[in-house]
Design an enzyme around this catalytic site. Sequence first.
Site, short mmCIF file in Angstrom:
data_model
loop_
_atom_site.label_atom_id
_atom_site.label_comp_id
_atom_site.label_asym_id
_atom_site.label_seq_id
_atom_site.Cartn_x
_atom_site.Cartn_y
_atom_site.Cartn_z
N GLY A 194 0.86 -1.19 0.00
CA GLY A 194 0.00 0.00 0.00
C GLY A 194 0.88 1.22 0.00
N CYS A 218 2.93 5.43 -2.85
CA CYS A 218 3.84 5.33 -4.00
C CYS A 218 3.58 4.12 -4.89
CB CYS A 218 5.27 5.30 -3.51
SG CYS A 218 5.64 6.69 -2.46
C1 UGA Z 1 8.53 3.27 -1.57
C2 UGA Z 1 9.97 2.91 -2.02
O1 UGA Z 1 10.49 1.89 -1.18
C3 UGA Z 1 10.87 4.13 -1.96
O2 UGA Z 1 12.16 3.82 -2.48
C4 UGA Z 1 10.25 5.26 -2.80
O3 UGA Z 1 11.01 6.44 -2.75
C5 UGA Z 1 8.87 5.55 -2.28
O4 UGA Z 1 8.06 4.35 -2.36
C6 UGA Z 1 8.30 6.66 -3.14
O5 UGA Z 1 8.13 6.47 -4.33
O6 UGA Z 1 8.14 7.78 -2.64
P1 UGA Z 1 7.29 3.52 0.80
O7 UGA Z 1 6.02 3.50 0.01
O8 UGA Z 1 7.48 4.58 1.83
O9 UGA Z 1 8.58 3.62 -0.19
O10 UGA Z 1 7.38 2.16 1.59
P2 UGA Z 1 8.03 0.71 1.38
O11 UGA Z 1 8.86 0.41 2.56
O12 UGA Z 1 8.65 0.56 0.06
O13 UGA Z 1 6.72 -0.22 1.49
C7 UGA Z 1 5.67 -0.14 0.53
C8 UGA Z 1 4.64 -1.21 0.78
O14 UGA Z 1 5.16 -2.50 0.46
C9 UGA Z 1 4.15 -1.31 2.23
O15 UGA Z 1 2.77 -1.52 2.23
C10 UGA Z 1 4.90 -2.51 2.79
O16 UGA Z 1 4.22 -3.15 3.83
C11 UGA Z 1 4.95 -3.39 1.54
N1 UGA Z 1 6.05 -4.37 1.56
C12 UGA Z 1 7.34 -3.97 1.50
C13 UGA Z 1 5.75 -5.73 1.58
O17 UGA Z 1 4.57 -6.14 1.62
N2 UGA Z 1 6.79 -6.63 1.55
C14 UGA Z 1 8.07 -6.25 1.49
O18 UGA Z 1 8.96 -7.12 1.46
C15 UGA Z 1 8.36 -4.88 1.48
#
Ligand code: UGA
Length: 434
Positions: free
Chosen positions: A260, A263
């Site tokens: 979610g 981004c």
């Molecule tokens: C993401 C990217 O990781 C950043 O590099 C980017 O700058 C940012 O989008 C953006 O475009 O501004 P963010 O959305 O803050 O960052 O969070 P993430 O840590 O990437 O997680 C995104 C989603 O993926 C979360 O819902 C998280 O729970 C999920 N996720 C992440 C998983 O389900 N499994 C994983 O292994 C990693």
Amino acid sequence: MNLTMIGSGYVGLVSGACFAEFGANVTCVDKDESKINALLNGKIPIYEPGLDDLVERNVKAGRLSFSLELEKAVKNSDLIFIAVGTPTRRGDGHADLKYVYAAAEEIASYLDGYTVIVDKSTVPVGTAREVARVIAKTNPDADFDVASNPEFLREGSAIGDFMRPDRVVLGIESDRAETLLRELYRPLNLISAPIHVTNLESAELIKYASNAFLATKISFINEISQLCEKVGADVHSVAKGMGMDKRIGNKFLHAGPGYGGSCFPKDTLALIRIAQEHGSSCRIVESVVEVNAAQKAAMVSKIRSAMGDSVSGKKIGVLGLAFKPETDDMRDAPALSILPALLDKGAEVKAHDPESMEEAKKILPETLQYCDNLDEVVTDADAVVLMTEWNQYRGLDLEDVISKMKGNVFIDLRNVYENETMQKYGFEYFCVGR
Ligand code: UGA
């Protein structure tokens, strides 16, 4: 170096404060009077660990200020960053660029001396060139270059990501602009952070392709997690074994309720639209989006089947609402689709989140009950659902939790706990792909 940051939202505020920490004089400008007033009074409108201290320190040092007045800030600036929102346009999935172009038009007439205008917002390929066109049309005498400098900040660890980036991407097509931007990022030379200089279109595409690729890893492992459940494999172990191959890497292979946030959902859709517009196919990313929606839906079925195929009249306690820990951001959080579905099916749902309950109240159904503490969530619950892996939910006093619950079902959508431990405490434990 004087810098204006247009847009004091998440990206603008974090980047502005970090550039000030690097030593630049930064003015963050926003049209939202209440936001600027709050910032002038030392209040940070978002929850991001460490941001309050960083802002306070740089405001005190006289390097960071906030203003509603664009003209004064722009006239004094060597660099102007555009960091306004690019939400998904209603109806067609395109990134809405009206705020970007409005900013370009507005700054054009105030430009005074050579200035570099940098797109920091996530924008479709071709936007930087269009920004240049808008500025040149509005002010044919302006002496400027445009550049693209996408951000790769994760919510919750944005300051660390800014200060210790894997790379800085600069889309630039003039030596003059490159010199200025390299100078701005010079403090990162100390940690040898790579600076990747490329053309405007490539820089813009790197941002979308990176987010889409990370989303692909998540949808991939989520789909594998479904298969794991069918064949008796453990997705933790599968991901670990895969990740040991350095070509694959072990990051972003955590199965869960689907991605979610502000981004991945927006940027995957926008990339599909960009490809369509250019007559190119984007089938992998289309599947990634589909799999993500299916994963969220599968979580509702998982909760139902864990509760004997019906949630009607059952009490469900939910731990966590934000799309990930360390943020109050509710945008596209899995909770937004899972909880209304449970409420629709007649469940009585109460929830707790350390930071996002105020945001959640604005968007989740009114029938959702909010709890001030963990005790309230678990007391009398037939089932507990762990939705977001905040640290305080990772080390629950399991004996206490089960003694307060009415039932013993624990559904762990983030795979935080181990089956054997949970069984030892008397829980009927369900997780994802194990
Ligand atoms: C993401 C990217 O990781 C950043 O590099 C980017 O700058 C940012 O989008 C953006 O475009 O501004 P963010 O959305 O803050 O960052 O969070 P993430 O840590 O990437 O997680 C995104 C989603 O993926 C979360 O819902 C998280 O729970 C999920 N996720 C992440 C998983 O389900 N499994 C994983 O292994 C990693």
